[in-house]
Each structure stands twice: as structure tokens, then as C-alpha cells.
Design a protein around this motif. Sequence first.
Motif, PDB file in Angstrom:
ATOM      1  N   VAL A  84      35.341  33.259  38.264  1.00  0.00           N
ATOM      2  CA  VAL A  84      34.137  33.790  39.083  1.00  0.00           C
ATOM      3  C   VAL A  84      34.300  33.388  40.304  1.00  0.00           C
ATOM      4  N   ALA A  85      34.482  32.257  40.911  1.00  0.00           N
ATOM      5  CA  ALA A  85      34.849  31.832  42.293  1.00  0.00           C
ATOM      6  C   ALA A  85      35.939  32.766  42.990  1.00  0.00           C
ATOM      7  N   ARG A 130      36.871  35.701  41.854  1.00  0.00           N
ATOM      8  CA  ARG A 130      36.329  37.156  42.186  1.00  0.00           C
ATOM      9  C   ARG A 130      35.431  37.102  43.250  1.00  0.00           C
ATOM     10  N   ASP A 131      34.649  36.344  43.354  1.00  0.00           N
ATOM     11  CA  ASP A 131      33.367  36.272  44.406  1.00  0.00           C
ATOM     12  C   ASP A 131      34.034  36.082  45.863  1.00  0.00           C
ATOM     13  N   CYS A 172      36.056  39.524  46.640  1.00  0.00           N
ATOM     14  CA  CYS A 172      35.177  40.601  46.916  1.00  0.00           C
ATOM     15  C   CYS A 172      34.229  40.299  48.293  1.00  0.00           C
ATOM     16  N   THR A 173      34.097  39.185  48.320  1.00  0.00           N
ATOM     17  CA  THR A 173      33.417  38.981  49.878  1.00  0.00           C
ATOM     18  C   THR A 173      34.419  39.360  50.986  1.00  0.00           C
ATOM     19  N   GLU A 176      34.217  43.283  50.800  1.00  0.00           N
ATOM     20  CA  GLU A 176      33.161  43.880  51.295  1.00  0.00           C
ATOM     21  C   GLU A 176      33.095  43.680  53.101  1.00  0.00           C
ATOM     22  N   ARG A 223      37.626  46.814  45.770  1.00  0.00           N
ATOM     23  CA  ARG A 223      36.286  45.712  45.463  1.00  0.00           C
ATOM     24  C   ARG A 223      35.881  46.036  44.055  1.00  0.00           C
ATOM     25  N   ALA A 227      36.365  43.229  40.832  1.00  0.00           N
ATOM     26  CA  ALA A 227      35.297  42.600  40.352  1.00  0.00           C
ATOM     27  C   ALA A 227      35.510  42.846  38.858  1.00  0.00           C
ATOM     28  N   THR A 266      36.119  39.929  36.301  1.00  0.00           N
ATOM     29  CA  THR A 266      34.783  39.381  35.378  1.00  0.00           C
ATOM     30  C   THR A 266      35.115  39.515  34.004  1.00  0.00           C
TER      31      THR A 266
END
Length: 187
Positions: free
Chosen positions: A88-89, A91-92, A95-96, A99, A121, A125, A129
Amino acid sequence: MTALSDLAAAVQDLAGAVRRLGQDPADAIRLLALLAAVGPVAATGDDGLGRAMATAEAAAAALCRRAALAALARATAAATPPGYEEAVALRDATCTLLEAEEIRAADAGDAAAALALRDLRAAVAEDLTARAADLSRLREVNVAEPLPALVHAWRLFEDPDRADEVALAAGAEDPNFIGGRFRVRGD
């Protein structure tokens, strides 16, 4: 080929080489994330030459960031996060970065690049996920009285072979006295 297409190919080759550089995909991800944050320097002059230099530097920085982001997406696809939280970290964080570049592209009027970055992105994600869902999560352990790692491994997992894992997760100086609060993989 033109000088611009040669430059674009060289930047993409560089990003690909950075991705392949490390034995561990985590190293490539860390290095590519740094490249993806490259920004142009402030314009040095307010005249026509200064503005032209600023435009060229902004375009070169965008090229570097986008090549790094494409390689970063490939590196995340190859990565094998050890657990849910790490996936998750990753991915975040990825994706940041994607974005932020998507917004830069849209603000610059480059709709095609913004759309491609949005699609990338979304794919990153979705991939991370889905993979995170199958990974174990960390669970918190709170122990009132210090016990050996072997006892904790048996109580938590019914597997004494995981005593070293428990000692490492607890950050124990002595694996025979593990107490307090720590987090372990909850397999």
C-alpha cells in the motif's frame, strides 16, 4: 534521427538502466522516485533568452520525470512487497508521483500526456491493490511480561521456527527477553 529524438531515447535508456541497475527492485524504485522529482531551475533572465532557456529546461525536466515514471511503473510491477502495508505504501508513493506529473502535464496544456499518466496511475494502483490483498498484514502484539522469542513464536504462529522473525520484529537486544509492544506479520 534528430537531436531531440536522440535526447528522448537517451533519457529513456537512462531511466531503464537505473531500473535494471540494482539487484533489488526496491533500490530501483528509490532511485527512480528521486529522478521523477526532478524539476527545472528558476529562469535566470526576464528577457527572451531567459524565457527560452526556462522553456527548454522545463521540457527537459518533464522528459526526465516522465521517463523515470515509466521505468518506476515497470519497477513496481516487478517488486514483491513483503506485506500488505509495504504494498500500500508503494502504491501510494508511486501514484502520488504519477498524479503530480499528470497535473503538471494538464497545467502545461499537454492533454495527451496527462491522459496517459492518468491511465498509468490507474494501472499501477489496480495492480498493487490486487497484489496487496493477498499479502499478510502486520498485527500488533502487546506483552506485559518479557518472554523468549521461541515462546512468542509458538503462541503467535504455532511455529517455533519463526522465533528469529519475532525477535527481529520486536527489535530485541536479547531474544530471550521480548516484552512490550511490537508488530509482526500476521500469517
